[in-house]
Design an enzyme around this catalytic site. Structure first.
Site, PDB file in Angstrom:
ATOM      1  N   PRO A  94       0.823  -1.167   0.000  1.00  0.00           N
ATOM      2  CG  PRO A  94      -0.134  -1.089   2.125  1.00  0.00           C
ATOM      3  CD  PRO A  94       0.754  -1.824   1.224  1.00  0.00           C
ATOM      4  CD  GLU A  95       1.159   3.646  -4.361  1.00  0.00           C
ATOM      5  OE1 GLU A  95       1.335   4.854  -4.538  1.00  0.00           O
ATOM      6  OE2 GLU A  95       0.927   2.857  -5.287  1.00  0.00           O
TER       7      GLU A  95
END
Length: 284
Positions: free
Chosen positions: A2-3
């Site tokens: 995930p960012e």
DNA sequence: CCTGCCGCCTGCGCGC
DNA sequence: TGCGCGCAGGCGGCAG
């Protein structure tokens, strides 16, 4: 995962469901998960028992939970890590790697990670900024992020803009999705040499990064599948708003030209070659 | 120093 | 069906 937006969604969940609670015990179910903790699994578990979570903080894609001992539980989710809060008696997830049980008998904190690229550790004196993430630059949503400093650093670099956006020592929190989305918004090609970018272009890129991250955050982040969920196991909805990422062959939402996928760093870069013409001198 | 490549893992979908 | 391949939101370590 995930960012930044997805990690921020997790951080908010931890703040709500875990902060202020006292740990009864912790357990580690896969050695790789604590590979960066110097004291091994035993030391990790020992540093958590009896402590209380005081807060939930984030820089870029790193999360940390300061403890009342002055240490902090530091987490990086890698490609597939999840932090979920579930009832104590719920069945063990297939890829359950570690868990924290609370003294109040309430829901457990579990770390689930299919690919084991993620990791957990207890960082000494991590209450403010853990030593292990000192080499990470601020993320673009932090007030201390300095656009001018970023521009000057980019100007000294000899690489392509996408590679630079993914370099966590220049700016943290940007990953493959939001790099492509921000570059599409600014109509710049991912292989544009950083030293040729004007100050204004760099500022526009940063503004686009902030816009796309804020928009994703507002709808709970991007979830293509069940790997990317908040602490309650719920998916985000930003996938339907993506303009280029994962849209190879589909029409550009601005000009209709098919979106192109290029191999990039053993992964992919998506762009519209009409909106984002390839520079004569390309770097990647 | 700086840049870029490889390896670390598991699982899924695709073509053969 | 089965098998091999490519691919997946990340990053640390190391070679050149």
């Amino acid at each position: 995962m995930p960012e930044l937006p997805e990690v921020e969604v997790i951080r908010r969940g931890l703040e709500r469901f875990v902060c202020g609670r006292t740990i009864a015990s912790a357990s580690v179910h896969h050695p790789r998960t604590v590979r960066r903790h110097l004291g091994g699994a035993d030391g990790f578990v020992g540093a958590l028992a009896g402590r209380r979570f005081e807060a939930a903080r984030r820089r870029g894609k790193y999360l940390w939970l300061p403890l009342d001992s002055g240490d902090a539980l530091l987490a990086h989710l890698g490609m597939s890590g999840q932090l979920v809060v579930v009832p104590q008696d719920s069945a063990a997830e297939k890829h359950l790697r570690a868990r924290v049980t609370f003294a109040d008998g309430g829901p457990q904190l579990r770390f689930v990670d299919q690919r084991t690229f993620g990791n957990l550790m207890v960082d000494p004196r991590g209450a403010t900024l853990p030593a292990l993430i000192a080499h990470i630059a601020p993320d673009p949503l932090e007030p201390c992020f300095d656009d001018e400093v970023f521009y000057r650093a980019l100007h000294r670099r000899r690489t392509g803009i996408k590679r630079a956006l993914l370099d966590q020592s220049l700016v943290s929190g940007v990953g493959n999705i939001y790099a492509d989305e921000a570059l599409w918004r600014t109509r710049l090609h991912w292989a544009r040499p950083t030293e040729t970018l004007t100050r204004n272009e760099v500022f526009v890129i940063l503004a686009a990064v902030r816009e796309v991250m804020a928009a994703a955050l507002a709808v709970g982040g991007t979830s293509f599948d069940s790997l990317y969920v908040n602490v309650n196991g719920e998916s985000g909805y930003f996938e339907r708003s993506l303009d280029v990422y994962g849209r190879a062959g589909q029409p550009c939402r601005r000009c209709g030209t098919p979106i192109r996928r290029d191999p990039f760093m053993n992964r992919s870069a998506y762009s519209c070659l009409r909106c984002q013409p390839r520079p004569r001198r390309a770097r990647w």
